[in-house]
Scaffold this active site. Sequence first.
Site, mmCIF file in Angstrom:
data_model
loop_
_atom_site.group_PDB
_atom_site.id
_atom_site.type_symbol
_atom_site.label_atom_id
_atom_site.label_comp_id
_atom_site.label_asym_id
_atom_site.label_seq_id
_atom_site.Cartn_x
_atom_site.Cartn_y
_atom_site.Cartn_z
ATOM 1 N N HIS A 353 -83.496 1.700 61.148
ATOM 2 C CA HIS A 353 -82.865 2.899 60.588
ATOM 3 C C HIS A 353 -82.362 3.823 61.696
ATOM 4 O O HIS A 353 -82.882 4.917 61.928
ATOM 5 C CB HIS A 353 -83.835 3.636 59.672
ATOM 6 N N HIS A 357 -77.250 1.213 61.963
ATOM 7 C CA HIS A 357 -77.352 0.911 60.524
ATOM 8 C C HIS A 357 -76.411 1.805 59.725
ATOM 9 O O HIS A 357 -75.728 1.340 58.807
ATOM 10 C CB HIS A 357 -78.793 1.117 60.049
ATOM 11 N N HIS A 393 -76.417 8.883 55.129
ATOM 12 C CA HIS A 393 -77.402 8.487 54.118
ATOM 13 C C HIS A 393 -78.805 8.267 54.664
ATOM 14 O O HIS A 393 -79.773 8.310 53.910
ATOM 15 C CB HIS A 393 -76.936 7.227 53.383
ATOM 16 N N ASP A 394 -78.969 8.057 55.976
ATOM 17 C CA ASP A 394 -80.308 7.882 56.556
ATOM 18 C C ASP A 394 -80.541 8.802 57.751
ATOM 19 O O ASP A 394 -81.395 8.504 58.609
ATOM 20 C CB ASP A 394 -80.512 6.431 56.993
ATOM 21 N N ASP A 517 -75.699 -0.551 51.515
ATOM 22 C CA ASP A 517 -76.963 -0.259 52.182
ATOM 23 C C ASP A 517 -77.798 -1.512 52.424
ATOM 24 O O ASP A 517 -78.553 -1.588 53.387
ATOM 25 C CB ASP A 517 -77.757 0.747 51.341
#
Length: 581
Positions: A353, A357, A393-394, A517
């Site tokens: 992560h 990514h 998103h992360d 994802d």
Amino acid sequence: IVLLVFAKEDSQSDAFWWACERAGFRCNIARTPESAVECFLDKHHEIVIIDGRHSRYFEADAVCRMIRVTKPSEHTVILAVMPQTPSDQEEPSVLPLLSAGFSRRYLENSSVSACYNELIQLEHGEVRAQFKLRACNSVFTALEQCQEAVEISSEDHVIQYVNPAFEKMMGYHRGELIGKELTELPKSDKNSADLLDTINTCIKKGKEWQGIYFSRRKSGDSIQQYVRITPVIGQGGKIRHFVSIKRPYTDNHRQVLFFFFFASKLYVQSQLAVPVPLNDIPSSIAELLNEEECWEFNILELEAATHKRPLSYLGLKIFSAFGVCEFLNCTEATMRSWLQVIEANYHASNSYHNSTHAADVLHATAYFLRKDRVKGSLDQLDEVAALLAATVHDVDHPGRTNSFLCNAGSELAILYNDTAVLESHHAALAFQLTVRDSKCNIFKNMERNQFRTLRQAIIDMVLATEMTRHFEHVNKFVNSINKPMSSEGSDCEGQASIRNSPENRLLIKRMLIKCADVANPCRPLELCIEWAGRISEEYFAQVKTFSHNCTHMLAMSFKFLLSFNVNKMLCFQMKYSVSKV
């Protein structure tokens, strides 16, 4: 990076090892003084922990001195592990340790939590202070090379520093100036009588003054200068220094290039380098980005070419292709700054992560958005929302799962009531980072209602990446879109109306980012294998943190099985989801 110097492995060395794991620090172990120095010269550790409990193996003082005589140790924190003092004996002085070069002492305690707390205190105290001092070297190098004349004085107007440009302009050697009050230097009679009073009145109020001023050189000549004097607020909210930047007035009043902030100690806030404009990207990176529209695009090659900053470069390329800056009414420079800030808040220490990514998910999202069926279902606001959601998103992912954070009672889990903890954090932090600084606020020129719609779409897509609701989203997509579209007698116009309803567009966007994802198993085999290894490595690190007493063999067996089953699970989920799309 931490270096442990322990001659023998015991509960204390193990405790520091696991504490480093828990804190996310890299760790090396040396068993002899010679290997300790060799390892330190190779890695330049920020923290060195030397076992001082057993003198029969080596003298801790001698090891510390051996490290201290090396040049890289100037900004290293060295900790001595000492035995507990019996209750009937007097506490020994720490002066011998300090004289040997140690920064502080740690009394023997093999609790992992105690070692962890010590490391965290070191990081937030001495280590960060050393980082700032290390950065000072860069600042003074810039000052020494700067073409502008720079003079720094105390709040009492005592000269503390002048750079070579100042010496050259004024004809003085710095030894003749440092320590003298400004009032001791000759003044030019070409200034108006009240100019000095005006300047002093202004800067004493904490305001910057800039204007034209005549100074007298050592030779007695007067020189007309463009001067900027900046008061620097320090401890207690008081003015601690004045920074004067001067240049000959005949030099067309160009903007001064350096702004320095000094408090009771010099403080430097480093700025991360912003990627270059799209037209100036290095050819090696540009060649890789030319393949960006292909599903086989190798994001790992881009990771290597950009020194682990693929998100900034790929984001710039994709956002340009989709006209994101035009839609948001922001400049490319603002977008570059935003991408840099977002990427800087991904953890490079995470094996999975991280920003690579995020770049991979952004690439898959853009790939899906280019498909005719998707393009016919979404408008530009949906596309921009999808690309921005994929990018953030992360962000700030700690490399731990929601379940882990909830079971550990982490601050994030408490903040978000154990519900979609990470996903809520990613979405919230993304907007906090964006609006914090105007230079990277890509939303600042948007119309309010349009921004609110875009913001809601981004949040919804980020929250959709939570895996506990995976099959709920998939089933809604199947029942609301797939089945009606595949029903007998459904024509093209009817299918379009199904896809284009607001509710179903929402489902399409959720499914789009979800597929992106977990798309790794559908990538070329070599990428699939690498990603499977990375995610299993990250889960394995989490398991080590949770239960460090498990045997090495059991851990390695679990790591192998996890790598195999994670890959199998993602393949199943991805094939199922993609087939529905």
